[in-house]
Design a protein around this motif. Structure first.
Motif, PDB file in Angstrom:
ATOM      1  N   LEU A 279     -19.048 -39.924 -11.614  1.00 55.16           N
ATOM      2  CA  LEU A 279     -17.765 -39.781 -10.690  1.00 55.16           C
ATOM      3  C   LEU A 279     -17.893 -39.703  -9.275  1.00 55.16           C
ATOM      4  N   THR A 280     -19.000 -39.301  -8.804  1.00 58.21           N
ATOM      5  CA  THR A 280     -19.306 -39.479  -7.312  1.00 58.21           C
ATOM      6  C   THR A 280     -18.970 -40.951  -6.877  1.00 58.21           C
ATOM      7  N   GLY A 281     -19.372 -41.949  -7.810  1.00 64.38           N
ATOM      8  CA  GLY A 281     -19.105 -43.366  -7.443  1.00 64.38           C
ATOM      9  C   GLY A 281     -17.680 -43.561  -7.217  1.00 64.38           C
ATOM     10  N   ARG A 282     -16.893 -42.965  -8.229  1.00 68.20           N
ATOM     11  CA  ARG A 282     -15.626 -42.877  -8.253  1.00 68.20           C
ATOM     12  C   ARG A 282     -14.654 -42.180  -7.093  1.00 68.20           C
ATOM     13  N   GLY A 283     -15.421 -41.502  -6.267  1.00 70.82           N
ATOM     14  CA  GLY A 283     -14.915 -40.591  -5.174  1.00 70.82           C
ATOM     15  C   GLY A 283     -14.389 -39.262  -5.979  1.00 70.82           C
ATOM     16  N   GLU A 284     -14.933 -38.853  -6.980  1.00 70.81           N
ATOM     17  CA  GLU A 284     -14.499 -37.744  -7.771  1.00 70.81           C
ATOM     18  C   GLU A 284     -15.693 -36.639  -7.814  1.00 70.81           C
ATOM     19  N   LYS A 285     -15.520 -35.205  -8.007  1.00 66.87           N
ATOM     20  CA  LYS A 285     -16.447 -34.222  -7.910  1.00 66.87           C
ATOM     21  C   LYS A 285     -16.141 -33.815  -9.587  1.00 66.87           C
ATOM     22  N   VAL A 286     -17.577 -33.586 -10.200  1.00 70.66           N
ATOM     23  CA  VAL A 286     -17.479 -32.985 -11.422  1.00 70.66           C
ATOM     24  C   VAL A 286     -17.368 -31.567 -11.646  1.00 70.66           C
ATOM     25  N   ARG A 287     -16.394 -31.287 -12.473  1.00 68.14           N
ATOM     26  CA  ARG A 287     -16.443 -29.798 -12.552  1.00 68.14           C
ATOM     27  C   ARG A 287     -17.302 -29.030 -13.637  1.00 68.14           C
ATOM     28  N   SER A 288     -17.765 -28.141 -13.538  1.00 66.95           N
ATOM     29  CA  SER A 288     -18.864 -27.811 -14.730  1.00 66.95           C
ATOM     30  C   SER A 288     -18.435 -26.230 -15.044  1.00 66.95           C
ATOM     31  N   PHE A 289     -18.760 -25.821 -16.378  1.00 69.10           N
ATOM     32  CA  PHE A 289     -18.275 -24.843 -16.949  1.00 69.10           C
ATOM     33  C   PHE A 289     -19.327 -23.984 -17.656  1.00 69.10           C
ATOM     34  N   ALA A 290     -19.606 -22.768 -17.750  1.00 65.94           N
ATOM     35  CA  ALA A 290     -20.759 -22.139 -18.549  1.00 65.94           C
ATOM     36  C   ALA A 290     -20.257 -20.756 -19.007  1.00 65.94           C
ATOM     37  N   VAL A 291     -20.499 -20.443 -20.121  1.00 66.56           N
ATOM     38  CA  VAL A 291     -20.094 -19.008 -20.565  1.00 66.56           C
ATOM     39  C   VAL A 291     -21.213 -18.100 -20.244  1.00 66.56           C
ATOM     40  N   ASP A 292     -20.927 -16.900 -20.038  1.00 71.97           N
ATOM     41  CA  ASP A 292     -21.891 -15.672 -19.907  1.00 71.97           C
ATOM     42  C   ASP A 292     -21.109 -14.430 -20.272  1.00 71.97           C
ATOM     43  N   PHE A 293     -21.887 -13.388 -20.547  1.00 70.45           N
ATOM     44  CA  PHE A 293     -21.433 -12.064 -20.993  1.00 70.45           C
ATOM     45  C   PHE A 293     -21.751 -10.960 -19.884  1.00 70.45           C
ATOM     46  N   VAL A 294     -20.756 -10.117 -19.783  1.00 67.54           N
ATOM     47  CA  VAL A 294     -20.919  -8.997 -18.702  1.00 67.54           C
ATOM     48  C   VAL A 294     -22.292  -8.133 -18.927  1.00 67.54           C
ATOM     49  N   GLY A 295     -22.972  -8.538 -17.691  1.00 67.03           N
ATOM     50  CA  GLY A 295     -24.227  -7.620 -17.677  1.00 67.03           C
ATOM     51  C   GLY A 295     -25.470  -8.377 -18.460  1.00 67.03           C
ATOM     52  N   GLN A 296     -25.403  -9.638 -18.709  1.00 65.98           N
ATOM     53  CA  GLN A 296     -26.261 -10.242 -19.616  1.00 65.98           C
ATOM     54  C   GLN A 296     -27.477 -10.480 -18.751  1.00 65.98           C
ATOM     55  N   THR A 297     -27.298 -11.226 -17.470  1.00 62.49           N
ATOM     56  CA  THR A 297     -28.340 -11.348 -16.660  1.00 62.49           C
ATOM     57  C   THR A 297     -29.257 -10.367 -16.351  1.00 62.49           C
TER      58      THR A 297
END
Length: 613
Positions: A279-297
């Motif tokens: 996507l950078t080669g096309r002038g775009e920025k990739v959006r990433s998503f992750a799941v997490d839980f309250v207090g997990q870390t």
């Protein structure tokens, strides 16, 4: 993407059944929230719900081509990643296109090559073509089974749909679940063709099914083959990198916003890094998503499956690659919400019992859908590269059964424990699994030069790619399409699968660890901490408040003395588990409570007729 359904009846006039095909189509609303269409003729009716991804204005379905000999109509779900190349070839053969959609490429491909178009398509797809010229329906499913497709034979034809719910909406299909149906639900061997519903079958991956007045015929156009692989390590690593990069590049094509799923593990991080570069080669920025839980870390406790929390690795990859990242953080109350569970059971059409693993995925996808319509996933890498723990656990690896069923830890145990004693006896899961294992082994091709050990690892790879992997792909499809999100899986690219499956185990574990080959192929793209991270499965909440919420809901279920789920569930078992402290509700006990609640909602949603003997 989308959802498809239809009905062929050679002894009926379906123009008088428009309300039924409309009802079948409406069941797939979540798969295609953008548009709806039906195509009805005397002996055939097609329905379509659309999620617009390629050529939103032009790819309206069902799509029809009227010839001098009769109409040819298509309803199609999925994405064809090589549609531009096929379009150029078809144009050279004299075809003229009205749209820029991959749907029209599939339709004109059928007009040119018939059902043989399947072997020319690269992508994930399930499609149905009614060819009025010969009064024939053709159903085709992609090679790995990324997109689902089911059918039910009637007295004079067939019903089909992306999901069983579309078929069940037709009064010709009874909502029956018998002992045989339950065996696979509990046994979890992913038997080919199985669905929970009696006489509803799954079109096998890599298969074209044709239906006309002469009957039903099945043709396998692709199967996972076996061949001696002689490439050295350097060549193999380079080949894997090239195939994976090409798959990600091809699957990054979209006319709508897209992102990636990022867990901080090797698989999703590799896909995210390659997508970011594309996507950078096309002038775009990739959006990433992750799941997490309250207090997990902050409160994470290592266990047999998960040594580390995801969040620190997610942040490191996002910073390293340069994604626009968003964490979807869930609390126990949201995870345990009965409305969420009900949506998950409805999405899967069965009470699978995976609990917060399914609920959190559904909620993650729901949140992503507000930002993107397409997301790339690292799914299928463990099956392809041998990432599962049982591949490296001698007792499970060498067991005379499916290795994922032989693997033992705190999360495994007797999957029949919650069942009524007489039902456990009737199901005889042990014999069922043994029979399915023997059937699976008979279908695995051999390579004469394999050593006994390499033969065993080839068997495990084949079982993963043709059995377990299909269950994981189905889960990902159902959870994503339930919220109108298209999830793409570059690791299920058939060219990559064909190559890696035949790589010797000695190269797949070249550095003595799981997924060595993938690690070496993408090492230059990722932080060292991620390439050295021990595999961690999809996350699950450790908060005991979640278990307490399950207990509270199950107590309400237990109070319903005449509920039909107690034709399956043992009240004594449920009472005993409800007497435990929430902190003690882990592993199989928690999974059992999840399954009880799934059954509760499933009975309410589907009103099945149980025939248990």
């Amino acid at each position: 993407m989308c959802g498809i359904t239809g009905w062929v009846a050679f002894d009926d006039d379906l123009t008088r059944q428009r309300d039924v095909i409309d009802r079948m189509t409406r069941t797939l609303l979540d798969r295609g929230p953008d548009d709806s269409g039906t195509w009805v003729r005397t002996h055939a009716a097609l329905g379509h719900r659309r999620l617009a991804v390629i050529d939103p204005a032009g790819g309206v379905q069902p799509m029809e081509e009227v010839t001098s000999e009769g109409a040819v109509a298509l309803t199609f779900s999925g994405e064809i990643y090589n549609f531009r190349e096929l379009r150029a070839e078809l144009t050279g053969r004299g075809h003229r296109f009205r749209t820029a959609s991959d749907t029209e490429v599939v339709l004109r491909g059928y007009l040119e090559w018939g059902a043989a178009v399947a072997s020319r398509l690269s992508g994930m797809f399930a499609l149905a073509v009614w060819d009025e010229r010969v009064a024939r329906l053709t159903l085709i499913r992609d090679r790995l089974g990324v997109k689902p497709l089911y059918y039910h034979l009637t007295g004079d034809g067939l019903l089909f749909g992306s999901e069983p719910k579309a078929i069940l909406a037709n009064p010709l299909c009874p909502r029956v679940v018998d002992t045989g149906c339950l065996r696979e639900l509990i046994g979890f061997t992913k038997a080919p063709g199985w669905s929970l519903w009696k006489d509803v079958r799954e079109v096998p991956p890599g298969t074209a099914l044709t239906v006309d007045r002469a009957g039903v015929r099945e043709h396998t156009y692709w199967r996972l083959g076996a061949a001696e692989q002689v490439d050295d390590l350097e060549t193999t690593v380079a080949r894997v990198r090239a195939l994976l990069a090409d798959a990600v590049a091809g699957q990054s094509v979209s006319d709508v916003p897209q992102g990636t799923l990022l867990s901080g593990g090797l698989d999703s991080s590799a896909v995210t890094a390659l997508a970011a570069a594309e996507l950078t080669g096309r002038g775009e920025k990739v959006r990433s998503f992750a799941v997490d839980f309250v207090g997990q870390t902050e409160n994470f406790v290592p266990d047999e499956l998960r040594c580390t929390p995801d969040a620190p690795f997610v942040r490191e990859v996002s910073e390293h690659v340069g994604t626009a990242h968003q964490d979807i953080v869930l609390d126990p109350r949201t995870l345990a919400d009965p409305a969420v569970r009900r949506a998950v059971v409805s999405a899967r059409d069965m009470p699978i019992g995976l609990g917060d693993i399914d609920s959190s995925m559904y909620l993650l996808f729901q949140a992503i859908r507000t930002e993107c319509t397409v997301a790339l996933s690292g799914e299928f890498a463990d099956e392809l590269f041998g990432g599962y723990a049982w591949c490296h656990h001698e007792a499970s690896r060498d067991a005379h059964t499916f290795p994922w069923l032989a693997f033992e830890n705190a999360y495994t145990g007797d999957r029949t424990a919650l069942l009524r004693p007489e039902l456990r006896t009737a199901l005889d899961i042990e014999s069922y699994v043994a029979d399915e294992y023997a059937t699976a082994l008979a279908d695995i091709p051999r390579v004469d030069t394999d050593s006994p050990f390499e033969r065993r690892m080839r068997v495990i790879s084949h079982l993963h790619l043709t059995r377990l992997g299909r269950a994981m792909l189905d889960r990902k499809d159902r959870m994503s399409m339930a919220v109108g999100l298209e999830v793409r899986v570059p690791f299920a690219d058939h060219r990559l699968v064909e190559y890696v499956h035949n790589v010797p185990w000695s190269l797949k574990t070249a550095d003595g660890r799981e997924k060595s080959l993938l690690r070496l192929a993408v090492a230059d793209l990722l932080p060292r901490s991620v390439t050295e991270r021990v595999k961690s499965p999809y996350p699950s909440t450790q908060d005991s408040q979640y278990a307490a919420a399950l207990q509270e809901q199950c107590r309400d279920v237990l109070a319903e003395l005449d509920h039909p789920l107690f034709g399956i569930v043992d009240r004594t078992w449920l009472t005993a588990v409800l007497g435990q402290a929430p902190a003690a509700i882990t592993g199989q006990s928690r999974t059992g409570l999840e399954r009880v609640l799934d059954l509760y909602h499933w009975f309410d949603l589907y009103r099945p007729e149980l025939r248990l003997s």
